[in-house]
Design a protein around this motif. Structure first.
Motif, PDB file in Angstrom:
ATOM      1  N   ASP A 169     -41.722 -20.778 -27.422  1.00  0.00           N
ATOM      2  CA  ASP A 169     -40.794 -21.815 -26.969  1.00  0.00           C
ATOM      3  C   ASP A 169     -41.489 -23.176 -26.872  1.00  0.00           C
ATOM      4  N   THR A 208     -40.582 -26.484 -29.014  1.00  0.00           N
ATOM      5  CA  THR A 208     -40.279 -27.741 -28.320  1.00  0.00           C
ATOM      6  C   THR A 208     -41.168 -28.868 -28.833  1.00  0.00           C
ATOM      7  N   ILE A 266     -30.457 -31.855 -32.486  1.00  0.00           N
ATOM      8  CA  ILE A 266     -30.899 -30.537 -32.013  1.00  0.00           C
ATOM      9  C   ILE A 266     -30.712 -30.433 -30.509  1.00  0.00           C
ATOM     10  N   VAL A 267     -31.040 -31.473 -29.779  1.00  0.00           N
ATOM     11  CA  VAL A 267     -30.887 -31.469 -28.318  1.00  0.00           C
ATOM     12  C   VAL A 267     -29.403 -31.278 -27.962  1.00  0.00           C
ATOM     13  N   VAL A 317     -28.440 -27.569 -28.690  1.00  0.00           N
ATOM     14  CA  VAL A 317     -28.990 -26.656 -27.688  1.00  0.00           C
ATOM     15  C   VAL A 317     -28.242 -26.811 -26.363  1.00  0.00           C
ATOM     16  N   SER A 318     -27.924 -28.028 -25.992  1.00  0.00           N
ATOM     17  CA  SER A 318     -27.177 -28.276 -24.751  1.00  0.00           C
ATOM     18  C   SER A 318     -25.794 -27.634 -24.817  1.00  0.00           C
ATOM     19  N   LEU A 341     -24.892 -25.058 -26.656  1.00  0.00           N
ATOM     20  CA  LEU A 341     -25.074 -23.604 -26.618  1.00  0.00           C
ATOM     21  C   LEU A 341     -25.367 -23.126 -25.208  1.00  0.00           C
ATOM     22  N   ALA A 342     -26.148 -23.901 -24.463  1.00  0.00           N
ATOM     23  CA  ALA A 342     -26.515 -23.523 -23.100  1.00  0.00           C
ATOM     24  C   ALA A 342     -25.279 -23.545 -22.173  1.00  0.00           C
TER      25      ALA A 342
END
Length: 109
Positions: free
Chosen positions: A81, A85, A99-100, A103-104, A106-107
């Motif tokens: 991880d 990162t 990408i950020v 990912v946000s 998806l979270a």
């Protein structure tokens, strides 16, 4: 060591037959044969009688990772991880922000 191998080893050491072990544990000979073939494993309720008959401890946890193995896997996961990162942070601002955002999203589910 596999449960079937543990049972076979202790049966051989104690010179106990399938029939004798079945009688001592209170199960059928077929059950003992299934244990020895690996088709089935002894249930927890039969474990005390089995261990008494074999005069040995039987470890039913075969194939489960040890606490040490789980901890090592977690450390390796964290290292992956961190490397990912680091690579994301080295991207130019546009792709990095994309990408950020992904990912946000998806979270959040």
């Amino acid at each position: 060591m596999l449960v079937k191998d543990q049972i076979a080893k202790h049966m051989k050491t104690r010179m106990i037959s399938v029939m004798q072990l079945a009688d001592m544990v209170g199960v059928s000979e077929q059950s003992v044969r299934y244990w020895l073939s690996g088709r089935n494993r002894p249930s927890r309720r039969h474990l005390p009688a089995l261990e008494a008959a074999l005069q040995a401890q039987i470890d039913l946890r075969e194939g489960t990772p040890s606490a040490e193995g789980r901890a090592l896997g977690e450390v390796e996961s964290v290292a992956r991880d961190l490397e990912l990162t680091r690579q994301i942070l080295m991207l130019p601002p546009g792709p990095r922000e994309g990408i950020v955002a992904l990912v946000s999203a998806l979270a959040r589910g």
